[in-house]
Scaffold this motif. Structure first.
Motif, PDB file in Angstrom:
ATOM      1  N   GLU A  83      37.789 -42.210  71.484  1.00  0.00           N
ATOM      2  CA  GLU A  83      38.001 -40.849  70.993  1.00  0.00           C
ATOM      3  C   GLU A  83      39.303 -40.270  71.537  1.00  0.00           C
ATOM      4  O   GLU A  83      40.072 -39.630  70.815  1.00  0.00           O
ATOM      5  CB  GLU A  83      36.832 -39.939  71.408  1.00  0.00           C
ATOM      6  N   VAL A  84      39.528 -40.497  72.823  1.00  0.00           N
ATOM      7  CA  VAL A  84      40.745 -39.985  73.458  1.00  0.00           C
ATOM      8  C   VAL A  84      41.969 -40.580  72.780  1.00  0.00           C
ATOM      9  O   VAL A  84      42.891 -39.868  72.360  1.00  0.00           O
ATOM     10  CB  VAL A  84      40.752 -40.325  74.957  1.00  0.00           C
ATOM     11  N   PHE A 138      33.975 -37.755  76.577  1.00  0.00           N
ATOM     12  CA  PHE A 138      34.648 -38.399  75.453  1.00  0.00           C
ATOM     13  C   PHE A 138      34.918 -39.859  75.774  1.00  0.00           C
ATOM     14  O   PHE A 138      35.267 -40.207  76.900  1.00  0.00           O
ATOM     15  CB  PHE A 138      35.958 -37.678  75.125  1.00  0.00           C
ATOM     16  N   SER A 139      34.759 -40.674  74.769  1.00  0.00           N
ATOM     17  CA  SER A 139      34.997 -42.095  74.964  1.00  0.00           C
ATOM     18  C   SER A 139      36.495 -42.382  74.944  1.00  0.00           C
ATOM     19  O   SER A 139      37.296 -41.562  74.479  1.00  0.00           O
ATOM     20  CB  SER A 139      34.322 -42.891  73.853  1.00  0.00           C
ATOM     21  N   GLU A 140      36.844 -43.563  75.416  1.00  0.00           N
ATOM     22  CA  GLU A 140      38.258 -43.934  75.422  1.00  0.00           C
ATOM     23  C   GLU A 140      38.787 -44.009  74.004  1.00  0.00           C
ATOM     24  O   GLU A 140      39.924 -43.650  73.732  1.00  0.00           O
ATOM     25  CB  GLU A 140      38.417 -45.281  76.140  1.00  0.00           C
ATOM     26  N   MET A 158      42.466 -39.217  69.308  1.00  0.00           N
ATOM     27  CA  MET A 158      42.934 -37.833  69.275  1.00  0.00           C
ATOM     28  C   MET A 158      44.405 -37.736  69.641  1.00  0.00           C
ATOM     29  O   MET A 158      45.146 -36.965  69.047  1.00  0.00           O
ATOM     30  CB  MET A 158      42.089 -36.971  70.224  1.00  0.00           C
ATOM     31  N   VAL A 159      44.818 -38.533  70.610  1.00  0.00           N
ATOM     32  CA  VAL A 159      46.229 -38.521  70.993  1.00  0.00           C
ATOM     33  C   VAL A 159      47.095 -38.945  69.802  1.00  0.00           C
ATOM     34  O   VAL A 159      48.079 -38.279  69.469  1.00  0.00           O
ATOM     35  CB  VAL A 159      46.490 -39.448  72.196  1.00  0.00           C
ATOM     36  N   ILE A 180      43.193 -38.164  80.955  1.00  0.00           N
ATOM     37  CA  ILE A 180      42.125 -39.113  80.609  1.00  0.00           C
ATOM     38  C   ILE A 180      40.890 -38.839  81.457  1.00  0.00           C
ATOM     39  O   ILE A 180      39.761 -38.855  80.960  1.00  0.00           O
ATOM     40  CB  ILE A 180      42.616 -40.561  80.814  1.00  0.00           C
ATOM     41  N   ALA A 191      39.104 -35.701  80.147  1.00  0.00           N
ATOM     42  CA  ALA A 191      38.454 -35.981  78.864  1.00  0.00           C
ATOM     43  C   ALA A 191      37.202 -36.824  79.077  1.00  0.00           C
ATOM     44  O   ALA A 191      36.152 -36.568  78.493  1.00  0.00           O
ATOM     45  CB  ALA A 191      39.421 -36.685  77.923  1.00  0.00           C
TER      46      ALA A 191
END
Lengths: 140, 140
Positions: free
Chosen positions: A118-119, A114-116, A122-123, A106, A109
DNA sequence: CTCGTATTGTACTAATTGTATCATTGTGTG
DNA sequence: CACACAATGATACAATTAGTACAATACGAG
């Protein structure tokens, strides 16, 4: 399948060292199920030839992956994706290691901007992709 | 094309610092299409030799251009005109980098024996923790 | 089985490239 | 002249990739 094509896309101007790009992409392909435990990777020389790179550069990438226990390189034999070793650690340690790993992920990223959201997205996305890939391979 | 000639005309009596002249002319050639994104520039030493100048002067010019994101210098590799990708391509690259990062993370976690559920849960958890922490630190 | 040879990875070194730091030079200002 | 400051140069260093020689393994010929 005895031979793996292992299509890698190198960007010689990306700023990332070649060996890092090789490491990243192999790891990525492993996660996606394109590479599976037991698979033999191309020899350092073969892959180097294909990528138009010195074989020591490939060897360096392989060595990094080897040290991370992701692949196993054996002189005179070749290079193989390792079988996933059963991590025999206590539950406490186990949790802590995942926590650390997650925080590092995190953090990195976030550092890349990258925003939370987005993270998180993506996960979810990659876990889903991964699951689907695993279902298919049941046929083999 | 592997090698770029890069003809620069320096005026040692113009009052303009050498490094400024180098910066200006490279920028100018980029605008005129003589240089294109992806092109490799001469090494600091090669260009310095050609211009009869200390390579640190070239390095200084390159550093300025690098900070302006016009070129990308990479230790041990060389110097390249930066790709100036249209926003949507940039977005694509951005996404790919998060994708790779995520895949590596999932890969490591999986290799350590964590289930997808555990990974997913931990990510949610840490993101939440993080968000709460950020709320507090607004005071700083 | 034994041996020679090809194949594969390893180790060490060299070459190429940019970086960092400090010294020198030159020029302008008080 | 003395000082300050900017530009340039010298030197040592670090990162990446390439070159060369070597060692372990596999494998077929005999």
């Amino acid at each position: 399948m005895t031979e793996k094509q292992l299509t890698l896309q190198l960007d010689f101007h990306s700023g990332l060292p070649i060996y890092t790009q090789i490491v990243n992409q192999i790891q990525s392909q492993l996660v996606n199920g394109i590479l599976k435990p037991g698979d033999q990777l191309p020899t350092v020389r073969a892959l180097a030839l294909e990528l138009r790179v010195n074989f020591n550069t490939v060897a360096r990438a392989y060595r990094i992956l080897d040290e991370a226990r992701i692949i196993s390189t054996q002189q005179g034999r070749g290079t193989f994706i390792t079988e996933i070793p059963p991590p025999e650690v206590s539950e406490k340690l186990r949790n802590e290691s995942l926590l650390e790993l997650t925080d590092r992920f995190i953090g990195e990223a976030t550092r890349l901007g990258f925003s939370e959201r987005e993270v998180s997205q993506m996960v979810r996305d990659r876990l889903k992709t991964r699951k689907e890939a695993n279902v298919q391979e049941k046929d083999e």
